[in-house]
Design an enzyme around this catalytic site. Structure first.
Site, PDB file in Angstrom:
ATOM      1  N   ASP A  75      45.268 114.187  18.447  1.00  0.00           N
ATOM      2  CA  ASP A  75      43.860 114.416  18.131  1.00  0.00           C
ATOM      3  C   ASP A  75      43.020 114.385  19.407  1.00  0.00           C
ATOM      4  O   ASP A  75      43.511 114.019  20.486  1.00  0.00           O
ATOM      5  CB  ASP A  75      43.385 113.351  17.140  1.00  0.00           C
ATOM      6  CG  ASP A  75      42.306 113.843  16.198  1.00  0.00           C
ATOM      7  OD1 ASP A  75      41.640 114.844  16.522  1.00  0.00           O
ATOM      8  OD2 ASP A  75      42.121 113.212  15.137  1.00  0.00           O
ATOM      9  N   HIS A 106      39.937 112.398   9.820  1.00  0.00           N
ATOM     10  CA  HIS A 106      40.929 113.033  10.692  1.00  0.00           C
ATOM     11  C   HIS A 106      42.343 112.794  10.151  1.00  0.00           C
ATOM     12  O   HIS A 106      43.200 113.679  10.223  1.00  0.00           O
ATOM     13  CB  HIS A 106      40.819 112.474  12.112  1.00  0.00           C
ATOM     14  CG  HIS A 106      39.607 112.947  12.838  1.00  0.00           C
ATOM     15  ND1 HIS A 106      39.670 113.737  13.961  1.00  0.00           N
ATOM     16  CD2 HIS A 106      38.279 112.756  12.596  1.00  0.00           C
ATOM     17  CE1 HIS A 106      38.443 114.008  14.386  1.00  0.00           C
ATOM     18  NE2 HIS A 106      37.585 113.412  13.570  1.00  0.00           N
TER      19      HIS A 106
END
Length: 472
Positions: A125, A27
């Site tokens: 996120d 990520h």
């Protein structure tokens, strides 16, 4: 918009964007690529993560250092979280519930940082829904940046009025409620394996993320995707979402800001290139499953035997092989040394994929991995493990640019014979030639700088358009 009144007017003043990716390198890397692109355009980024993870990141290019501030926030100590663990790569997936607690423990430090730095946007996120009320208390708008394509969101978050029931068959089967036809699905064993994989056996706790809040409380929904990959899915998402849905493009290797000269002079690359130069054009299969996927010994053994049985030249990036914990079959490297390399340290993947000797790839189908491989026009042999990987594999099969290794419907096991057959079908057999041609055509789309530059500009325009003047 949700709870803030955004002005909807264009503003050319440089942006200041705070970024908060999840504690996983898979990520962090795509968030950092966006950070570098914003910086390249003259905007400022405050990039927030743990100390160890920031140290693991690639160095910021010198000319972008004035625009990117890396902020290291130490994680609080959490019971049952192993000492020094700061990323999903440091722990088994069953311990993610404790990593999540540590991540949530950053709230006070993040609040203090946002108050003093006063960015125009927070890009967060899926695991950072907790930052939304913090940001909005300072009148800072929030954009959720989803590093996976829209089909993941649509598939796993169906409208409640469209679901007849929530049986395993209903959850796993192709969505029948969409206005277009698709065959993508997940298999029951994949769903059950994912569910069981979230439970810590010692405490019984599970990693549970508030995805509904992460998705529904943002002011912009950003996705690493493109209409060329999934136009139908994007149209459906945009038509059923209350905030603007903005694809940022695929951020392919051609768009990434890298130190090419340093890569060219890397001793490892020089050695690998020397070997690749001796191979025939489009003959080598590149095998890589990312830095975080942890294969079982049984799967590793069958995979190795399958690679050997295929009789294809190969380069196998096996960085996360732990000697004494996982072992290749006895004699494997000796028997295959004339036609293959097992590389057990960091591999310059993009340099390898760009070499003319590579004829196809074997992949777990992580989003970033898929984009990098298809960018170079390579056909894929897929062996997915996580749910998002399984969906991406089925999408690529649907587009006829990939073929998945057959697996048992009962437990997901596979055989060496099927690995070998699938590799040969994709890489050399005449029957697989259409797949290879389709992959080359898709590669032209994935690698189009003109196309993806437009996506980037549209993304930045959206940030400018919906910023809040008082947040500047």
């Amino acid at each position: 918009m949700d709870s803030v009144a955004l002005n909807g007017k264009s503003n050319d003043k440089p942006l200041h964007v705070a970024m908060l990716p999840w504690l996983a390198m898979g990520h962090i890397y795509p968030y950092f690529e966006v950070a570098k692109i914003l910086a390249q355009k003259g905007h400022f980024v405050t990039f927030i993560n743990s100390p160890k993870n920031i140290d693991r990141m690639p160095k910021t290019p010198k000319h972008l250092e004035p625009f990117i501030k890396l902020v290291k926030l130490p994680l609080p100590k959490i019971e049952h979280l192993p000492e020094g663990a700061e990323s999903t790569m440091d722990i088994p997936s069953k311990k993610n519930c404790f990593l999540k607690k540590a991540y949530e423990g950053l709230q006070y430090a993040v609040s203090k940082l946002l108050k003093t730095s006063n960015p125009d946007w927070v890009l967060y996120d899926f695991a950072a829904a907790w930052v939304i009320p913090i940001a909005k208390s300072y009148n800072i708008p929030c954009a959720h940046y989803n590093i996976t394509p829209a089909f993941n969101k649509v598939f796993f978050d169906p409208p409640k009025d469209k679901m007849k029931d929530y049986s395993l068959a209903s959850i796993c089967g192709p969505p029948t409620w969409l206005p277009f036809t698709t065959t993508i699905h997940i298999r029951p064993y994949e769903f059950l394996r994912a569910y069981e994989g979230t439970k810590d056996e010692e405490t019984g706790e599970r990693a549970s993320f508030d995805l509904n809040k992460a998705y529904s409380s943002c002011d912009l929904f950003l996705l690493r995707t493109s209409r060329e990959l999934e136009g139908d899915w994007l149209d459906y998402l945009a038509g059923n979402y209350k905030v603007p849905v903005v694809p940022v493009g695929l951020l392919p290797p051609s768009m990434q800001i890298r130190d090419v000269e340093e890569e060219d002079n890397n001793p490892d690359w020089v050695r690998i290139k020397d070997w690749l130069d001796t191979q025939e054009s489009s003959s080598v299969v590149y095998i890589g499953f990312g830095s975080e996927l942890k294969l079982s010994q049984e799967d590793l053994t069958e995979l190795a035997h399958g690679i050997e049985l295929s009789n294809l030249p190969f380069f196998w990036a096996l960085k996360n092989l732990k000697e004494g914990v996982l072992e290749l079959p006895e004699g494997f490297e000796e028997r295959t040394k004339e036609r293959g390399i097992v590389w057990k340290t960091w591999a310059p993947q993009l340099k390898i994929l760009a070499h003319g000797a590579i004829g196809g790839c074997m992949s777990h189908c992580g989003s970033g991995s898929v984009i990098e491989k298809v960018h170079f026009g390579h056909v894929l042999v897929t062996l997915p493990y996580l749910l998002d990987q399984c969906l991406f594999s089925r999408v690529l099969e649907e587009k006829q640019v990939a073929v998945e290794v057959p697996r048992s419907e009962k437990d997901g096991s596979f055989t060496r014979v099927d690995v070998a057959k699938t590799l040969r079908f994709a890489i050399v057999d005449e029957e697989g030639s259409a797949l290879r041609e389709n992959a080359k055509e898709m590669g032209k789309v994935f690698s189009s700088e003109e196309l993806h530059n437009k996506y980037i500009q549209d993304f930045i325009d959206a940030l400018q358009k919906y910023r809040i003047p008082s947040a500047s």
